[in-house]
Design a protein around this motif. Structure first.
Motif, PDB file in Angstrom:
ATOM      1  N   GLY A 102     -33.082 -11.171  40.641  1.00  0.00           N
ATOM      2  CA  GLY A 102     -32.160 -10.027  40.998  1.00  0.00           C
ATOM      3  C   GLY A 102     -33.159  -8.889  41.356  1.00  0.00           C
ATOM      4  O   GLY A 102     -34.317  -8.801  41.114  1.00  0.00           O
ATOM      5  N   VAL A 103     -32.385  -7.945  42.028  1.00  0.00           N
ATOM      6  CA  VAL A 103     -33.087  -6.746  42.555  1.00  0.00           C
ATOM      7  C   VAL A 103     -32.001  -5.649  42.185  1.00  0.00           C
ATOM      8  O   VAL A 103     -30.788  -5.514  42.478  1.00  0.00           O
ATOM      9  CB  VAL A 103     -33.355  -6.511  44.052  1.00  0.00           C
ATOM     10  CG1 VAL A 103     -33.973  -5.372  44.507  1.00  0.00           C
ATOM     11  CG2 VAL A 103     -34.095  -7.870  44.547  1.00  0.00           C
ATOM     12  N   VAL A 104     -32.662  -4.528  41.527  1.00  0.00           N
ATOM     13  CA  VAL A 104     -31.915  -3.408  41.283  1.00  0.00           C
ATOM     14  C   VAL A 104     -32.195  -2.352  42.549  1.00  0.00           C
ATOM     15  O   VAL A 104     -33.256  -1.850  42.854  1.00  0.00           O
ATOM     16  CB  VAL A 104     -32.487  -2.515  39.964  1.00  0.00           C
ATOM     17  CG1 VAL A 104     -31.678  -1.064  39.596  1.00  0.00           C
ATOM     18  CG2 VAL A 104     -32.574  -3.458  38.958  1.00  0.00           C
ATOM     19  N   SER A 120     -29.601 -13.369  43.239  1.00  0.00           N
ATOM     20  CA  SER A 120     -29.771 -14.340  44.171  1.00  0.00           C
ATOM     21  C   SER A 120     -28.946 -15.683  43.844  1.00  0.00           C
ATOM     22  O   SER A 120     -28.270 -15.529  42.743  1.00  0.00           O
ATOM     23  CB  SER A 120     -31.199 -15.217  44.389  1.00  0.00           C
ATOM     24  OG  SER A 120     -31.258 -15.496  42.804  1.00  0.00           O
ATOM     25  N   PHE A 121     -28.607 -16.724  44.477  1.00  0.00           N
ATOM     26  CA  PHE A 121     -27.993 -18.072  44.188  1.00  0.00           C
ATOM     27  C   PHE A 121     -28.466 -18.470  42.778  1.00  0.00           C
ATOM     28  O   PHE A 121     -27.437 -18.722  42.039  1.00  0.00           O
ATOM     29  CB  PHE A 121     -27.983 -19.024  45.367  1.00  0.00           C
ATOM     30  CG  PHE A 121     -27.364 -20.137  44.936  1.00  0.00           C
ATOM     31  CD1 PHE A 121     -25.784 -20.400  44.942  1.00  0.00           C
ATOM     32  CD2 PHE A 121     -27.787 -21.203  44.557  1.00  0.00           C
ATOM     33  CE1 PHE A 121     -25.060 -21.400  44.445  1.00  0.00           C
ATOM     34  CE2 PHE A 121     -27.027 -22.539  44.132  1.00  0.00           C
ATOM     35  CZ  PHE A 121     -25.810 -22.362  43.941  1.00  0.00           C
ATOM     36  N   PRO A 134     -37.142 -14.689  54.296  1.00  0.00           N
ATOM     37  CA  PRO A 134     -36.101 -13.635  53.231  1.00  0.00           C
ATOM     38  C   PRO A 134     -34.958 -14.653  52.375  1.00  0.00           C
ATOM     39  O   PRO A 134     -35.038 -15.522  52.861  1.00  0.00           O
ATOM     40  CB  PRO A 134     -35.627 -12.798  54.002  1.00  0.00           C
ATOM     41  CG  PRO A 134     -35.246 -13.367  55.472  1.00  0.00           C
ATOM     42  CD  PRO A 134     -36.620 -14.247  55.569  1.00  0.00           C
ATOM     43  N   ALA A 135     -34.893 -14.215  51.280  1.00  0.00           N
ATOM     44  CA  ALA A 135     -34.049 -14.764  50.205  1.00  0.00           C
ATOM     45  C   ALA A 135     -32.642 -13.944  50.456  1.00  0.00           C
ATOM     46  O   ALA A 135     -32.367 -12.783  50.533  1.00  0.00           O
ATOM     47  CB  ALA A 135     -34.368 -14.731  48.622  1.00  0.00           C
ATOM     48  N   TRP A 136     -31.570 -14.874  50.448  1.00  0.00           N
ATOM     49  CA  TRP A 136     -30.263 -14.083  50.491  1.00  0.00           C
ATOM     50  C   TRP A 136     -29.984 -13.605  49.054  1.00  0.00           C
ATOM     51  O   TRP A 136     -30.205 -14.192  48.001  1.00  0.00           O
ATOM     52  CB  TRP A 136     -29.293 -15.405  50.908  1.00  0.00           C
ATOM     53  CG  TRP A 136     -29.194 -15.716  52.322  1.00  0.00           C
ATOM     54  CD1 TRP A 136     -29.391 -16.869  52.660  1.00  0.00           C
ATOM     55  CD2 TRP A 136     -28.976 -14.736  53.595  1.00  0.00           C
ATOM     56  NE1 TRP A 136     -29.349 -17.139  54.136  1.00  0.00           N
ATOM     57  CE2 TRP A 136     -29.011 -15.689  54.590  1.00  0.00           C
ATOM     58  CE3 TRP A 136     -28.550 -13.493  53.764  1.00  0.00           C
ATOM     59  CZ2 TRP A 136     -28.739 -15.227  55.992  1.00  0.00           C
ATOM     60  CZ3 TRP A 136     -28.327 -13.147  54.834  1.00  0.00           C
ATOM     61  CH2 TRP A 136     -28.606 -14.008  55.975  1.00  0.00           C
ATOM     62  N   PHE A 137     -29.393 -12.499  48.941  1.00  0.00           N
ATOM     63  CA  PHE A 137     -28.714 -12.111  47.633  1.00  0.00           C
ATOM     64  C   PHE A 137     -27.328 -11.639  47.979  1.00  0.00           C
ATOM     65  O   PHE A 137     -26.758 -11.553  48.801  1.00  0.00           O
ATOM     66  CB  PHE A 137     -29.471 -10.613  47.409  1.00  0.00           C
ATOM     67  CG  PHE A 137     -30.919 -10.980  47.069  1.00  0.00           C
ATOM     68  CD1 PHE A 137     -31.283 -11.039  45.481  1.00  0.00           C
ATOM     69  CD2 PHE A 137     -31.825 -10.844  47.746  1.00  0.00           C
ATOM     70  CE1 PHE A 137     -32.557 -11.214  45.222  1.00  0.00           C
ATOM     71  CE2 PHE A 137     -33.137 -11.094  47.572  1.00  0.00           C
ATOM     72  CZ  PHE A 137     -33.461 -11.364  46.229  1.00  0.00           C
TER      73      PHE A 137
END
Length: 288
Positions: free
Chosen positions: A39-41, A50-51, A128-131
């Motif tokens: 996760g990203v804050v 993320s998934f 890049p990763a989907w969030f």
């Protein structure tokens, strides 16, 4: 947005709820909020997962089922898919939803144009990763503990002994007289042959723990139950137990309420640990 009460209870009272709560981090530290790195804050109170982050927080579902739940929420726009990007000019970290993505994208903070390339991606990887993040309406709902009502709705509507039950409900109802609000009820439900009036809390007390406010709050729920001739009056909480003082106040208020009809005082149920496998349901007997 979701299309109906059943869909609302399924999402906010279902297996994705722990992950949804984690989209509202109480800290601005990524290491504290998402130690698994999934996760990203973006800022305190707003994060994305993320998934794999959803899968890790949803142990009751397979990866395929998590994908299906996410897709339903995405189609309703309650969840939003996007990329976490950093502006080359102001260095602002932001979640850019898929509808706004383009090879040249604009920073939400400084309005500078940026290229969608390796330098902007939150994590320096080949791709890049989907969030996934919550729509602001859903953020407000969780901050206001609106999921507690959904949890009770999901519990009351759950199959009994493997068979579906007859169930309908309405949430957040207000009784008004001469344009003046009288009573607000979190949930009125019809389950099988029982009409239910319910109060939903995330705390272990009523009225903020103030004796007079607690009694006033309980009296109002009794009044609503009397008006609709409810069969059950439910007090439900996500806390592990109601405070003994709250239980005593409920018992005294129901016993002393003068608005009951001669043959129709509702059964009083206390539900605790709502939304967990250890949820407990108890009937109390206020006496005569």
């Amino acid at each position: 947005m979701l299309g109906g009460r059943r869909e609302f209870a399924s999402l906010f009272g279902g297996p994705l709820l722990p992950a949804l709560h984690d989209l509202l981090p109480t800290t601005s530290s990524v290491e504290e909020a998402y130690p698994d790195g999934r996760g990203v804050v973006l800022r305190a109170g707003e994060g994305v997962l993320s998934f794999d982050g959803f899968v890790d927080r949803t142990d009751r579902l397979s990866d395929k089922d998590v994908r299906g739940e996410l897709d339903r929420a995405l189609r309703a726009r309650v969840l939003r898919r996007g990329l976490v990007l950093r502006c080359a000019v102001c260095q602002s970290k932001q979640f850019l939803i898929i509808d706004k993505l383009a090879q040249t994208w604009r920073c939400e903070r400084c309005d500078s144009g940026n290229e969608l390339d390796h330098s902007a991606w939150h994590r320096s990887t080949c791709e890049p990763a989907w969030f996934y993040g919550l729509h602001p309406v859903a953020q407000h709902l969780l901050r206001d503990h609106g999921d507690v009502v959904a949890l009770l709705s999901a519990r009351l509507s759950a199959p009994s002994q493997g068979r579906p039950v007859r169930y309908q409900d309405l949430m957040e109802l207000e009784f008004v007289k001469d344009n003046e609000p009288q009573v607000e009820v979190d949930l009125i439900a019809y389950r099988e042959d029982a009409l239910i009036v319910a109060e939903c809390k995330h705390s272990d007390d009523l009225g903020g723990g103030v004796k007079v406010k607690r009694r006033t709050e309980i009296d109002k729920k009794c009044q609503a139950a009397a008006w609709v001739q409810a069969d059950q009056l439910v007090f439900a909480t996500t806390a592990s137990a109601w405070k003994p003082s709250a239980v005593g106040a409920i018992s005294a208020a129901v016993r002393g309420f003068e608005g009951w009809s001669a043959c129709n005082r509702p059964v009083v149920r206390l539900i605790t640990d709502l939304g967990t496998n250890s949820s407990h349901d108890e009937v109390i007997r206020p006496g005569t």
